[in-house]
Scaffold this active site. Structure first.
Site, PDB file in Angstrom:
ATOM      1  N   ASP A 100       4.934  -3.235  -3.258  1.00  0.00           N
ATOM      2  CA  ASP A 100       5.598  -2.248  -2.358  1.00  0.00           C
ATOM      3  C   ASP A 100       5.716  -0.825  -2.686  1.00  0.00           C
ATOM      4  OD1 ASP A 100       7.397  -1.423  -0.666  1.00  0.00           O
ATOM      5  OD2 ASP A 100       9.211  -2.291  -0.980  1.00  0.00           O
ATOM      6  N   ASP A 340       4.142   3.768   3.045  1.00  0.00           N
ATOM      7  CA  ASP A 340       4.643   2.521   2.511  1.00  0.00           C
ATOM      8  C   ASP A 340       4.152   1.128   2.828  1.00  0.00           C
ATOM      9  OD1 ASP A 340       6.419   0.739   1.578  1.00  0.00           O
ATOM     10  OD2 ASP A 340       8.233   1.155   3.297  1.00  0.00           O
TER      11      ASP A 340
END
Length: 494
Positions: A100, A340
């Site tokens: 992430d 992201d």
């Protein structure tokens, strides 16, 4: 991000049922420059949909180890993100977590029986994921109040408050020598919350030259989490903050790169997406297109880029101007486009998002599949004819993509990224009556006033090499067959 009133209700509920004493966590961090760096190559798997929005920032001075290397690891693809396997403990325990770029803290589910995930019914597919057991590792230790990690993970107005409550005297706090365990913490995401304790253990990573040789990283800091809200799997944070995996390994001043496999490889155990960390990730990349890595003064530890326009069809297609907040920040740090890996689909602000839908509908002649839109929640679905009545599912997804317009993202510094055709529309099922329903996998931002104005999600990054060049503060893009890249890195199983 949910409105503050809704978040307060959710958070209050979590506080009531959590097994831990908690304190709000700050996601954005800073750290000192590592003394040396080389590289690492990791491997990923696909999964995740939640948009992680910035929280309060704080400053942290952290000394990182000068003993580093290039790293190469495989990323395994699951349906909503990409998973990396962490080798933690002595003997090693293999724990699968999300990779992430939208958060900092690395955390793993702890306890074979005690791990509790609240409101995770939709994630039952991941119920068999591995969990870390501190009792089965001889090198596991609980982090102490003397640790800078402990001070930073708690966002109290006075950083000494949590450890004072834990029983540390003022003199030991001021000298940084209190040996009492760091109190439990809470870490928040866009829709999820985790609660746990700061832990240190040995992490083993693979180098780039010999995949059979591992390198031990002692005292790796991470969250040992026993209770979560909508977060069933652990996370390897790749943000700029001190908690992140690249920061702790000494690579954050160099960079990393990844090449995400398409969804059709989801859950395929034989193919992995390459994740490279260190010098190797950014070397010999001058032929790539690079857009500036924007610095958000309020949230400096997230990766922002500036979107200036979107065009449809060929390069001669007209440019759709995007709102300026997709490349600018206001005084509160809101705006910009967040890149992201932990958000599956690209999100765009209103009313621009609706304008894009209208433009797409005007250039697509296929009939709308409104009943599929209602069932799936996607906003634009079409019945696309099957070429030559080909009904082989995976082959069809690739063959008929040219029947829908291409989409080009135009970023700052004259960077134009033509999204691979499979990154825009996706088949919602097998062909029927010589047609297949394909839906646009873009979404609207839920909250346009707080956080980033848009998010560049992982689905739109498939078959694109993305390079995070931290040394030159830029992000590079290059379309690529990521399956072939994985084979070149020798990450595929025979």
């Amino acid at each position: 991000m949910a409105p503050s009133s809704l978040f307060d209700k959710i958070f209050s509920l979590f506080l009531f049922i959590s097994l831990f004493s908690i304190a709000h966590n700050s996601l954005a961090r800073q750290h000192t420059t590592p003394k040396t760096s080389d590289s690492l190559v990791l491997g990923l798997t696909n999964t995740r949909t939640t948009i992680k929005l910035p929280k309060e920032s704080s400053i942290l001075n952290l000394k990182v180890s000068s003993q580093t290397l290039d790293m190469l690891e495989p990323l395994k693809e699951v349906r909503d993100g990409y998973i990396i396997s962490l080798n933690l403990g002595s003997p090693p325990q293999v724990i699968q977590v999300y990779m992430d770029t939208g958060s900092d803290l690395t955390w793993v589910p702890c306890g074979n029986l005690s791990f509790n995930c609240i409101d995770c019914q939709e994630y039952t597919i991941h119920s068999s994921m591995s969990r870390y057991s501190p009792l089965h590792s001889s090198s596991c230790v609980r982090d102490t109040c003397a640790s800078q990690f402990c001070i930073d993970v708690h966002s109290s107005d006075n950083p000494y408050d949590p450890c004072n409550i834990a029983g540390c005297s003022l003199s030991t706090l001021m000298k940084g020598i209190c040996s009492r365990p760091c109190p439990s913490f809470v870490y928040t995401y866009g829709e999820g919350i985790v609660s746990g304790t700061l832990t240190r253990d040995t992490l083993r990573v693979h180098g780039t030259t010999d995949r059979d040789v591992t390198r031990e990283v002692s005292n790796f800091g991470f969250g040992c989490v026993g209770s979560t809200y909508r977060e069933p799997i652990g996370i390897a944070g790749f943000g700029k903050g001190s908690f992140s995996l690249p920061s702790q390994l000494g690579f954050i001043q160099k960079g990393f790169s990844h090449c995400f496999l398409p969804f059709k490889f989801a859950n395929n155990p034989n193919v992995s997406s390459p994740l490279v960390v260190g010098d190797l990730a950014i070397s010999s990349k001058e032929d790539m297109q690079f857009t500036p890595m924007l610095t958000n003064p309020m949230y400096p530890n997230y990766y922002y880029i500036g979107l200036v326009g979107i065009s449809l069809g060929t390069a001669s297609g007209s440019l759709i101007q995007v709102p300026t907040n997709l490349r600018d920040f206001d005084i509160s740090g809101n705006g910009g486009m967040l890149i992201d890996s932990g958000t599956t689909y690209t999100h765009l602000p209103q009313p621009f998002y609706s304008q894009l839908l209208s433009e797409l509908e005007s250039v697509i002649n296929h009939p709308r599949a409104t009943e599929v839109e209602a069932r799936t929640g996607f906003d634009l679905c079409f019945r696309v004819p099957c070429i030559n009545n080909i009904t082989n599912g995976l082959a069809l997804m690739d063959i008929d993509d040219h029947l829908l317009p291409s989409i080009t993202f135009h970023f700052m510094n004259n960077v134009s990224l033509v999204l691979p055709q499979g990154n825009n529309f996706y088949a919602m099922g097998a062909p029927r009556n010589s047609t297949v329903v394909k839906c646009l996998l873009f979404q609207s931002m839920d909250d346009e006033e707080y956080g980033p104005a848009g998010v560049f999600g992982s689905f739109q990054q498939q078959n694109v090499e993305v390079v995070y060049d931290m040394e030159n503060q830029r992000i590079g893009f290059q379309t690529m067959d990521c399956a072939s890249s994985s084979a070149f890195q020798q990450l595929n199983k025979p």
